[in-house]
Design a protein around this motif. Structure first.
Motif, PDB file in Angstrom:
ATOM      1  N   ALA A 100     -21.048   5.585   2.611  1.00 49.96           N
ATOM      2  CA  ALA A 100     -20.136   5.306   3.724  1.00 49.96           C
ATOM      3  C   ALA A 100     -18.705   5.579   3.303  1.00 49.96           C
ATOM      4  CB  ALA A 100     -20.281   3.858   4.193  1.00 49.96           C
ATOM      5  N   ALA A 101     -17.898   5.937   4.276  1.00 50.28           N
ATOM      6  CA  ALA A 101     -16.478   6.214   4.047  1.00 50.28           C
ATOM      7  C   ALA A 101     -15.684   5.700   5.234  1.00 50.28           C
ATOM      8  CB  ALA A 101     -16.245   7.721   3.858  1.00 50.28           C
ATOM      9  N   CYS A 102     -14.388   5.554   5.019  1.00 42.74           N
ATOM     10  CA  CYS A 102     -13.481   5.136   6.088  1.00 42.74           C
ATOM     11  C   CYS A 102     -12.306   6.103   6.114  1.00 42.74           C
ATOM     12  CB  CYS A 102     -12.992   3.711   5.871  1.00 42.74           C
ATOM     13  SG  CYS A 102     -11.881   3.100   7.169  1.00 42.74           S
ATOM     14  N   TYR A 159       0.845  -1.186   0.000  1.00 42.56           N
ATOM     15  CA  TYR A 159       0.000   0.000   0.000  1.00 42.56           C
ATOM     16  C   TYR A 159       0.888   1.246   0.000  1.00 42.56           C
ATOM     17  CZ  TYR A 159      -3.162  -3.581   1.825  1.00 42.56           C
ATOM     18  OH  TYR A 159      -3.876  -4.734   2.002  1.00 42.56           O
ATOM     19  N   PRO A 160       0.708   2.156  -0.950  1.00 48.60           N
ATOM     20  CA  PRO A 160       1.586   3.330  -1.069  1.00 48.60           C
ATOM     21  C   PRO A 160       1.226   4.417  -0.053  1.00 48.60           C
ATOM     22  CG  PRO A 160      -0.089   3.408  -2.766  1.00 48.60           C
ATOM     23  CD  PRO A 160      -0.303   2.110  -2.032  1.00 48.60           C
ATOM     24  N   LEU A 161       1.505   4.152   1.215  1.00 47.42           N
ATOM     25  CA  LEU A 161       1.185   5.089   2.276  1.00 47.42           C
ATOM     26  C   LEU A 161       2.447   5.530   3.000  1.00 47.42           C
ATOM     27  CD1 LEU A 161      -1.921   3.390   3.948  1.00 47.42           C
ATOM     28  CD2 LEU A 161      -1.925   5.383   2.448  1.00 47.42           C
ATOM     29  N   VAL A 217      -6.255   1.846  -1.683  1.00 50.07           N
ATOM     30  CA  VAL A 217      -7.108   0.679  -1.897  1.00 50.07           C
ATOM     31  C   VAL A 217      -6.502  -0.464  -1.089  1.00 50.07           C
ATOM     32  CG1 VAL A 217      -7.866  -1.048  -3.580  1.00 50.07           C
ATOM     33  CG2 VAL A 217      -7.904   1.391  -4.176  1.00 50.07           C
ATOM     34  N   LEU A 218      -7.309  -1.068  -0.211  1.00 50.05           N
ATOM     35  CA  LEU A 218      -6.828  -2.114   0.690  1.00 50.05           C
ATOM     36  C   LEU A 218      -7.422  -3.466   0.314  1.00 50.05           C
ATOM     37  CD1 LEU A 218      -7.284  -0.204   4.081  1.00 50.05           C
ATOM     38  CD2 LEU A 218      -5.170  -0.459   2.760  1.00 50.05           C
ATOM     39  N   ASP A 237     -12.011  -1.751   0.056  1.00 52.77           N
ATOM     40  CA  ASP A 237     -11.367  -2.750   0.895  1.00 52.77           C
ATOM     41  C   ASP A 237     -11.919  -4.129   0.562  1.00 52.77           C
ATOM     42  OD1 ASP A 237     -13.782  -3.136   2.294  1.00 52.77           O
ATOM     43  OD2 ASP A 237     -13.179  -1.887   3.980  1.00 52.77           O
ATOM     44  N   GLY A 238     -11.668  -5.089   1.408  1.00 51.13           N
ATOM     45  CA  GLY A 238     -12.061  -6.458   1.118  1.00 51.13           C
ATOM     46  C   GLY A 238     -13.559  -6.685   1.048  1.00 51.13           C
TER      47      GLY A 238
END
Length: 355
Positions: free
Chosen positions: A318-320, A256-258, A298-299, A270-271
């Motif tokens: 919804a958001a995270c 993940y490019p974080l 994107v996870l 996500d999943g």
């Protein structure tokens, strides 16, 4: 808890203190009474309207200027843990994972069993290292990953003594309390169960500092997220929510490019599925209005209250929003600026979600 060696905002110090008080509360999924008492006492001290529903969620509700719309922000209060499968006649306790727990993450050391009649501490044990191929644990030194089936908890109590303490099949196991105190590393905080005690701390901060929000705001401290977002599913079935934002950790990994810095993260997928991109864009604009930027990701091996309830049709949008975290579901490390940044983004959004 280690103190920062340099200057830091006073808000970070208050945040650290609040996180520590929450981390030290045991809250395995479905056995969350200890943290419930702390959250409820703090909300009542703040004179915020709150209630606990039949699923164990704690909901703090703040009336907004627009009474026709409902915005929810969730932070789950349960932690990963293990559950007792059996107590052997010799008193050894066997456990299995509850949520994403792995024995090698805890290592050999003190764990706490939350018996019906009291807490029993024991040692998560892997067996001696000074063995040959004749001993079953030898293969885990050289060949195979260690699994819960290969370890046990040594309490040096008899089966009868454990029964008297209420340790039985179904009893929860968590990492020992004295191992849970957070460790400060400059601008970073390291601890077990930052997932999701740091987010719970932020919800409490919002309850304390927010004025009148733009619409009805429900701060939901959700139960049993680690075993399927059970609390959030019940909450969103019981109350019509127009938008839901899950406040979470965000896994830092090579895939993940974080950056592990002070920049909050918005999750696009996500999943469990896609998040609402229009809501993500509004949150990103709220970040800009607060003088912040966000990272997008994107996870894969991840899920949240938000993605699960939206996948099941309980909310339309919804958001995270999260903070980058190393060693997720282990001894986690996060930048205090990123945790605080999430609060600032949410405060800005609650004031003007149409930005």
């Amino acid at each position: 808890m280690m103190q920062s060696s340099g200057d830091c905002p006073d808000s970070w110090q208050r945040l650290c203190q609040r996180i520590e008080s929450l981390v030290l509360c045991h809250s395995p999924s479905g056995a969350e009474d200890e943290i419930d008492a702390l959250i409820l006492s703090q909300l009542r001290r703040l004179r915020v309207e709150c209630r606990q529903d039949a699923a164990g969620n704690i909901i703090a509700s703040i009336p907004g200027r627009d009474r026709s719309r409902n915005l929810a922000i969730t932070a789950h209060k349960d932690e990963i843990a293990a559950i007792v499968k059996r107590v052997a006649p010799d008193g050894r306790v066997e456990v299995r994972k509850l949520g994403g727990a792995f024995p090698w993450v805890y290592g050999e050391g003190v764990v706490d069993l939350l018996g019906d009649h009291g807490l029993v501490s024991g040692i998560l044990s892997f067996g001696s290292r000074h063995v040959s191929h004749e001993s079953p644990q030898k293969c885990h030194q050289e060949e195979r990953a260690l699994k819960w089936e290969n370890v046990w908890i040594e309490t040096k109590l008899s089966a009868g003594q454990l029964e008297a303490a209420g340790v039985r099949a179904g009893t929860r196991m968590v990492v020992g309390r004295h191992r849970k105190a957070p460790f400060r590393m400059g601008d970073y905080l390291a601890s077990y169960t930052l997932d999701n005690k740091a987010s719970v701390a932020l919800l409490l901060d919002l309850a304390e500092t927010l004025g009148e929000p733009c619409c009805n705001l429900h701060l939901a401290f959700t139960a049993r997220e680690e075993v399927g977002a059970i609390g959030a599913m019940f909450f969103t079935r019981s109350l019509a929510i127009d938008e839901l934002i899950a406040l979470e950790i965000c896994p830092k990994s090579a895939e993940y490019p974080l950056a592990s810095d002070e920049t909050p993260v918005l999750v696009s997928q996500d999943g469990y599925g896609l998040y609402d991109e229009a809501l993500n864009l509004k949150l990103a604009r709220a970040a800009v209005s607060a003088g912040l930027s966000v990272q997008h990701v994107v996870l894969n091996g991840f899920g949240s209250d938000a993605s699960i309830v939206m996948k099941n049709g309980h909310v339309p949008r919804a958001a995270c929003l999260g903070f980058p975290t190393d060693n997720t579901h282990g001894y986690e490390i996060a930048h205090l600026g990123a945790i605080e940044g999430c609060r600032q983004v949410l405060a800005a959004y609650c004031g003007n979600p149409g930005a």
